[in-house]
Design an enzyme around this catalytic site. Sequence first.
Site, PDB file in Angstrom:
ATOM      1  CE1 TYR A   1      51.670  -4.910  -1.747  1.00 14.42           C
ATOM      2  CE2 TYR A   1      52.095  -2.842  -0.665  1.00 14.42           C
ATOM      3  CZ  TYR A   1      51.877  -3.553  -1.787  1.00 14.42           C
ATOM      4  OH  TYR A   1      52.085  -2.755  -3.146  1.00 14.42           O
TER       5      TYR A   1
ATOM      6  CG  ASP B   1      57.432  -2.450   5.977  1.00 16.39           C
ATOM      7  OD1 ASP B   1      57.351  -1.397   5.948  1.00 16.39           O
ATOM      8  OD2 ASP B   1      56.962  -2.878   4.928  1.00 16.39           O
TER       9      ASP B   1
ATOM     10  CE  LYS C   1      52.709   3.977   3.259  1.00 16.84           C
ATOM     11  NZ  LYS C   1      51.811   4.371   1.932  1.00 16.84           N
TER      12      LYS C   1
HETATM   13  N1  HOZ Z   1      49.261   0.019  -1.108  1.00 20.11           N
HETATM   14  C1  HOZ Z   1      48.946   1.482  -0.707  1.00 20.11           C
HETATM   15  C2  HOZ Z   1      48.062   1.026   0.380  1.00 20.11           C
HETATM   16  N2  HOZ Z   1      48.596  -0.022   1.384  1.00 20.11           N
HETATM   17  C3  HOZ Z   1      48.231   2.191  -1.900  1.00 20.11           C
HETATM   18  C4  HOZ Z   1      48.968   2.788  -2.574  1.00 20.11           C
HETATM   19  C5  HOZ Z   1      48.137   4.013  -3.405  1.00 20.11           C
HETATM   20  O1  HOZ Z   1      47.315   3.622  -4.006  1.00 20.11           O
HETATM   21  O2  HOZ Z   1      48.430   5.135  -3.497  1.00 20.11           O
END
Ligand code: HOZ
Length: 426
Positions: free
Chosen positions: A144, A239, A267
Amino acid sequence: MLYQRSSQLFAEAEKVIPGGVNSPVRAFKSVGGTPIFVKEAKGAYLYDEDGNRLIDYINSWGPMILGHAYAPVVDAVIEKAKLGTSFGMPTEIETKIAELAVSMVPNIDKIRFVNSGTEACMSAIRLARGYTDREKIIKFKGCYHGHSDSFLISAGSGAVTFGSPNSPGVTQGTAKDTLLAVYNDLTNVRSVFEANKAEVAAIIVEPVAGNMGCVPPQKGFLEGLRALCDEFGALLIFDEVMTGFRLARGGAQELFGVNADLVTFGKVIGGGLPVGAFAGRREIMDYLAPVGPVYQAGTLSGNPLAMAAGLTMLQEIEKDNELFTRLDEKTAYLEKGLRQVLEECEIAYTINRVGSMISVFFDERAVVDFDTAGYGNNDTFKKFFHGLLAEGVYIAPSSYETWFITDALTYEDLDYTINAVRKIFS
Ligand code: HOZ
């Protein structure tokens, strides 16, 4: 534990926010129940609107590597805010964080800041396409890279959790330029290259996959990707939104000793504020506007509050020589304890871990790619999730997500968590 106020807040949110949340995984749909509404957080703990304290194993999906409300970061943001919150003009602090990031991460000369990991990955592939003058990219099933159109093809994280790894709304025209490959399968990647000779601009990969649970690269996989990219004239994009400044100062490139052409961050680099970034060698990065022809921009890019948080976070990481060892030791301790308990209780499981990223899959078969990650999406995971929640331990509400360990966790917290698992399965 009571979640009355959270339930009430969720009901109110559902009336005005789709699904009551601003990011789908938060909604608890795959595990059932009502999402917890957070009031505040400090160190390793979340405090919810019902007054419950939860030990946090998500840590905002990675950024809180030193714990929530980490004082130096909070102070830096407060001080910066007093001077104005956004200018849409250059500020000195952008250069300072860029210099520090470039000094910490191997193999990068220049970095550009954006507002999220999605933006970073989206911009990195545009740059790769512009630089190589090719249109296709290779992405791995179950990886992802944010919610930009090109990546919502067999995507992990919330996309697979909610059953739409290929999202409606992504046009066929876009989808045809995203070629899919199988994680940890170099033969498959080679065949994708062979079938699309001189058309592939880049491979984008999570060097440790974190969005189908934690799936480590097998020995030789990342090196093999490097070699294939060189052979077929494509760029290799790591990534490192999850792994950057978490697995090592220099991220996965340093940990595995493999150089990427472009690296994306998010992050940890923002210290909990909205920051993403992409970086690479000078000749590639200078293909970006205003020096080069590939356009990319943003009013809030390099925002002073976000830069203050990010710079302070990187400075704290930079000066703590033991941080990554401590994180690894704490997570190894957790892994060992979980293995002991799950074996005692005769529960079928697989645990994957790299440094402070760890996942428990409730199936004894090895999890090495997207298909095998699906083994863990089962009722035992739901029981585990809700059992932990009842004991005041918060993990991601989906088996397709990784746990992110914070240095703020004590060994008492880890023991408490291990015992909570014993209670669930005894
Ligand atoms: N896409 C995020 C986890 N891989 C979740 C992001 C969120 O809900 O803060």
